[in-house]
Scaffold this motif. Sequence first.
Motif, PDB file in Angstrom:
ATOM      1  N   ARG A  69      48.934  19.164  18.690  1.00 54.60           N
ATOM      2  CA  ARG A  69      48.281  20.088  19.632  1.00 54.60           C
ATOM      3  C   ARG A  69      47.372  21.068  18.894  1.00 54.60           C
ATOM      4  NH1 ARG A  69      49.358  21.621  24.650  1.00 54.60           N
ATOM      5  NH2 ARG A  69      47.315  22.584  24.432  1.00 54.60           N
ATOM      6  N   VAL A  70      47.849  21.525  17.736  1.00 54.14           N
ATOM      7  CA  VAL A  70      47.046  22.472  16.941  1.00 54.14           C
ATOM      8  C   VAL A  70      45.723  21.809  16.585  1.00 54.14           C
ATOM      9  CG1 VAL A  70      46.896  23.771  14.774  1.00 54.14           C
ATOM     10  CG2 VAL A  70      49.089  23.620  15.968  1.00 54.14           C
ATOM     11  N   GLU A  71      45.808  20.577  16.102  1.00 49.99           N
ATOM     12  CA  GLU A  71      44.578  19.889  15.660  1.00 49.99           C
ATOM     13  C   GLU A  71      43.656  19.607  16.849  1.00 49.99           C
ATOM     14  OE1 GLU A  71      44.896  16.805  12.748  1.00 49.99           O
ATOM     15  OE2 GLU A  71      42.696  16.889  12.537  1.00 49.99           O
ATOM     16  N   GLU A  72      44.262  19.164  17.933  1.00 47.61           N
ATOM     17  CA  GLU A  72      43.481  18.862  19.139  1.00 47.61           C
ATOM     18  C   GLU A  72      42.664  20.088  19.581  1.00 47.61           C
ATOM     19  OE1 GLU A  72      44.898  18.131  23.637  1.00 47.61           O
ATOM     20  OE2 GLU A  72      46.129  17.105  22.140  1.00 47.61           O
ATOM     21  N   GLU A  73      43.312  21.250  19.573  1.00 44.11           N
ATOM     22  CA  GLU A  73      42.610  22.470  19.991  1.00 44.11           C
ATOM     23  C   GLU A  73      41.551  22.874  18.962  1.00 44.11           C
ATOM     24  OE1 GLU A  73      42.667  24.037  22.798  1.00 44.11           O
ATOM     25  OE2 GLU A  73      44.318  22.898  23.669  1.00 44.11           O
ATOM     26  N   LEU A  74      41.958  22.886  17.693  1.00 44.47           N
ATOM     27  CA  LEU A  74      41.017  23.343  16.655  1.00 44.47           C
ATOM     28  C   LEU A  74      39.786  22.441  16.594  1.00 44.47           C
ATOM     29  CD1 LEU A  74      43.422  24.372  13.721  1.00 44.47           C
ATOM     30  CD2 LEU A  74      42.182  25.885  15.272  1.00 44.47           C
ATOM     31  N   ALA A  75      40.006  21.149  16.851  1.00 48.52           N
ATOM     32  CA  ALA A  75      38.900  20.184  16.761  1.00 48.52           C
ATOM     33  C   ALA A  75      37.792  20.470  17.777  1.00 48.52           C
ATOM     34  CB  ALA A  75      39.437  18.765  16.945  1.00 48.52           C
ATOM     35  N   THR A  76      38.080  21.280  18.790  1.00 46.35           N
ATOM     36  CA  THR A  76      37.027  21.631  19.755  1.00 46.35           C
ATOM     37  C   THR A  76      35.962  22.512  19.093  1.00 46.35           C
ATOM     38  OG1 THR A  76      38.183  23.633  20.484  1.00 46.35           O
ATOM     39  CG2 THR A  76      38.642  21.595  21.717  1.00 46.35           C
ATOM     40  N   GLY A  77      36.316  23.091  17.945  1.00 44.60           N
ATOM     41  CA  GLY A  77      35.359  23.938  17.225  1.00 44.60           C
ATOM     42  C   GLY A  77      35.086  25.258  17.922  1.00 44.60           C
ATOM     43  N   GLU A  78      35.984  25.649  18.836  1.00 40.13           N
ATOM     44  CA  GLU A  78      35.743  26.880  19.620  1.00 40.13           C
ATOM     45  C   GLU A  78      36.538  28.084  19.130  1.00 40.13           C
ATOM     46  OE1 GLU A  78      36.735  25.858  23.613  1.00 40.13           O
ATOM     47  OE2 GLU A  78      34.858  24.788  23.948  1.00 40.13           O
ATOM     48  N   TYR A  79      37.479  27.840  18.221  1.00 40.31           N
ATOM     49  CA  TYR A  79      38.407  28.924  17.891  1.00 40.31           C
ATOM     50  C   TYR A  79      37.968  29.747  16.680  1.00 40.31           C
ATOM     51  CZ  TYR A  79      41.477  27.066  21.387  1.00 40.31           C
ATOM     52  OH  TYR A  79      41.985  26.654  22.592  1.00 40.31           O
ATOM     53  N   ALA A  80      37.964  31.079  16.872  1.00 38.83           N
ATOM     54  CA  ALA A  80      37.676  31.994  15.779  1.00 38.83           C
ATOM     55  C   ALA A  80      38.890  32.145  14.884  1.00 38.83           C
ATOM     56  CB  ALA A  80      37.287  33.366  16.345  1.00 38.83           C
ATOM     57  N   ILE A  81      40.070  32.214  15.530  1.00 34.48           N
ATOM     58  CA  ILE A  81      41.280  32.579  14.771  1.00 34.48           C
ATOM     59  C   ILE A  81      42.494  31.811  15.285  1.00 34.48           C
ATOM     60  CG2 ILE A  81      41.821  34.571  16.293  1.00 34.48           C
ATOM     61  CD1 ILE A  81      42.632  36.098  13.702  1.00 34.48           C
ATOM     62  N   LEU A  82      43.373  31.456  14.359  1.00 36.69           N
ATOM     63  CA  LEU A  82      44.687  30.898  14.674  1.00 36.69           C
ATOM     64  C   LEU A  82      45.705  31.925  14.196  1.00 36.69           C
ATOM     65  CD1 LEU A  82      46.737  28.608  15.386  1.00 36.69           C
ATOM     66  CD2 LEU A  82      46.386  27.746  13.055  1.00 36.69           C
ATOM     67  N   MET A  83      46.533  32.401  15.135  1.00 33.01           N
ATOM     68  CA  MET A  83      47.510  33.445  14.790  1.00 33.01           C
ATOM     69  C   MET A  83      48.913  32.843  14.735  1.00 33.01           C
ATOM     70  SD  MET A  83      46.057  36.444  17.293  1.00 33.01           S
ATOM     71  CE  MET A  83      46.736  37.833  16.392  1.00 33.01           C
ATOM     72  N   THR A  84      49.693  33.255  13.753  1.00 30.19           N
ATOM     73  CA  THR A  84      51.049  32.718  13.595  1.00 30.19           C
ATOM     74  C   THR A  84      51.988  33.844  13.200  1.00 30.19           C
ATOM     75  OG1 THR A  84      49.985  30.802  12.573  1.00 30.19           O
ATOM     76  CG2 THR A  84      52.390  30.878  12.472  1.00 30.19           C
ATOM     77  N   GLU A  85      53.112  33.947  13.888  1.00 28.87           N
ATOM     78  CA  GLU A  85      54.081  34.984  13.537  1.00 28.87           C
ATOM     79  C   GLU A  85      54.882  34.546  12.310  1.00 28.87           C
ATOM     80  OE1 GLU A  85      56.391  36.412  16.993  1.00 28.87           O
ATOM     81  OE2 GLU A  85      57.587  37.565  15.584  1.00 28.87           O
ATOM     82  N   GLY A  86      54.948  35.379  11.303  1.00 28.03           N
ATOM     83  CA  GLY A  86      55.696  35.071  10.078  1.00 28.03           C
ATOM     84  C   GLY A  86      57.150  34.757  10.401  1.00 28.03           C
ATOM     85  N   GLY A  87      57.687  33.701   9.777  1.00 26.62           N
ATOM     86  CA  GLY A  87      59.090  33.359   9.985  1.00 26.62           C
ATOM     87  C   GLY A  87      59.335  32.534  11.228  1.00 26.62           C
ATOM     88  N   GLY A  88      58.491  32.717  12.241  1.00 24.59           N
ATOM     89  CA  GLY A  88      58.667  32.016  13.508  1.00 24.59           C
ATOM     90  C   GLY A  88      58.665  33.013  14.642  1.00 24.59           C
ATOM     91  N   ALA A  89      58.733  32.485  15.857  1.00 22.64           N
ATOM     92  CA  ALA A  89      58.591  33.368  17.014  1.00 22.64           C
ATOM     93  C   ALA A  89      59.699  34.409  17.057  1.00 22.64           C
ATOM     94  CB  ALA A  89      58.615  32.535  18.298  1.00 22.64           C
ATOM     95  N   ARG A  90      59.319  35.615  17.220  1.00 26.07           N
ATOM     96  CA  ARG A  90      60.143  36.801  17.383  1.00 26.07           C
ATOM     97  C   ARG A  90      60.955  37.188  16.155  1.00 26.07           C
ATOM     98  NH1 ARG A  90      58.372  39.295  18.200  1.00 26.07           N
ATOM     99  NH2 ARG A  90      59.609  40.874  19.173  1.00 26.07           N
ATOM    100  N   MET A  91      60.514  38.285  15.601  1.00 28.64           N
ATOM    101  CA  MET A  91      61.272  39.003  14.569  1.00 28.64           C
ATOM    102  C   MET A  91      61.779  38.094  13.445  1.00 28.64           C
ATOM    103  SD  MET A  91      61.079  42.189  15.497  1.00 28.64           S
ATOM    104  CE  MET A  91      62.304  43.098  14.578  1.00 28.64           C
ATOM    105  N   SER A  92      60.822  37.473  12.755  1.00 32.52           N
ATOM    106  CA  SER A  92      61.155  36.707  11.562  1.00 32.52           C
ATOM    107  C   SER A  92      61.882  35.396  11.851  1.00 32.52           C
ATOM    108  CB  SER A  92      61.989  37.568  10.608  1.00 32.52           C
ATOM    109  OG  SER A  92      62.307  36.879   9.451  1.00 32.52           O
TER     110      SER A  92
END
Length: 436
Positions: free
Chosen positions: A183-206
């Motif tokens: 899914r990440v690649e599919e979205e990024l391949a559209t060439g529309e995204y400025a930024i990909l954000m990821t929470e360190g450790g995983g979703a919610r509080m590490s």
Amino acid sequence: MAVDKLVEEYKRTHPKSGELHERAVKVFAADGTTHRVRIRSPYGPYITHAKGSKKWDVDGNEYIDYVMGHGSLILGHSHPVIVKAVQEQMAKGVHYGDNHELEVEWAELIQSVMPSAERVEFFACGQEANLIAIRLARIFSGRRKILRFVLNYHGWADELVLEPSTPGIVADEVKWIPYDLDRVEEELATGEYAILMTEGGGARMSGQIPLDFDFVRALPVLAHKYGTVWLLDEVVTGFRDTPGGFQSLVGVKPDLTSLGKCVAGGLGAGVLVGRADIMEVLSPKTPKNRQVIRTGTWNANPLTCAAGVAALKLYQDGEPQRKASELAAYLREKGNQVFKEKGIGGWLYGRSITHVYLGPFDFKPDETMPPTKDVDKIMRLETKVRLSHHLIQRGVSTMSARMFILSCVHTIEDIDQTIKALGDSLDAMIAEGTIS
Ligand SMILES: Cc1ncc(COP(=O)(O)O)c(C=O)c1O
């Protein structure tokens, strides 16, 4: 009824907090509280002071604290070195409205432990660092859209909230996707995204929903393949498990990293660090049509810098992180024995922030579990909230029993006491039928 018994007992032992709550509901709309996690039934305790691993309320109740300033206090409450630094700076001035040496020293100390920090920018809180990251990435990439993962939290501003369904937000440029590399690649391949954000450790509080390290390693590769800036949000994880943060655990170098919480030793701050070529748009030499204007009253105020410098010096050798991790491992070992002995489908997992899973196992629990696809089970809150009520009545303060946030000043005695409270709470819950 058993449920009422707990509430009645709480009210009996927290009368002054009850009086303060009555005053508070007349001023604060969120059931008298100033933060979502402080809403408790019937009301939360009102704290008068804190020291080390403990805090005390207006009724004289003592708590072992696992909220730890929402994760900002890996050094514990009122660490003497931080207190001294802040007191000394207070007397010298809290805001010069001008440049000063402490801001340079604080930035250099951050650079010394985080190799990705080619440039450093200070803000008032973590979400401000994330907001400017979006703007920088947009200018750098010439694109508008933001790609994010479900249940990742980056702040309460429109683009940063937990859920796309949050009432009142306008986040047309944001897409939330599951943890799935295709899914990440599919979205990024559209060439529309400025930024990909990821929470360190995983979703919610590490890492309440833990991230697989190989998954994280793939993200910058994919982001760069399609010209997107990769931001790792280390507001929670920065300086927590190693001096260099989650990125040094995983072995990645994000384009941008947001920091907060521990970065200022318990005072309020946010920091954005990252690649010099992306941050370059903050320079007054950049053409006006690409230039980002840098303001903010509280950026790098001397008081916060003094605390930040003192904290960073303590973090540098990794000793506070090592102690907090060891204590957390002890908590997990003992806590998991309790769940097993009582036949409860529960599991503690994580690192110095230790998360709580409650629910049936249809997988084999281990230290890194649960599998990220089991989002709904991990997030199931009702039983945890009930557990947190039992724990607080037994002198253990948590954020809705979703996690235990350790510091380097918790003690083995604190944890043994916590384990006893956990066992007693589970017994009480079995008896009242709120867990089985
Ligand atoms: C991962 C993450 N990013 C950003 C933030 C926002 O930080 P702040 O509350 O300092 O604005 C938080 C706050 O909890 C957070 O957990």
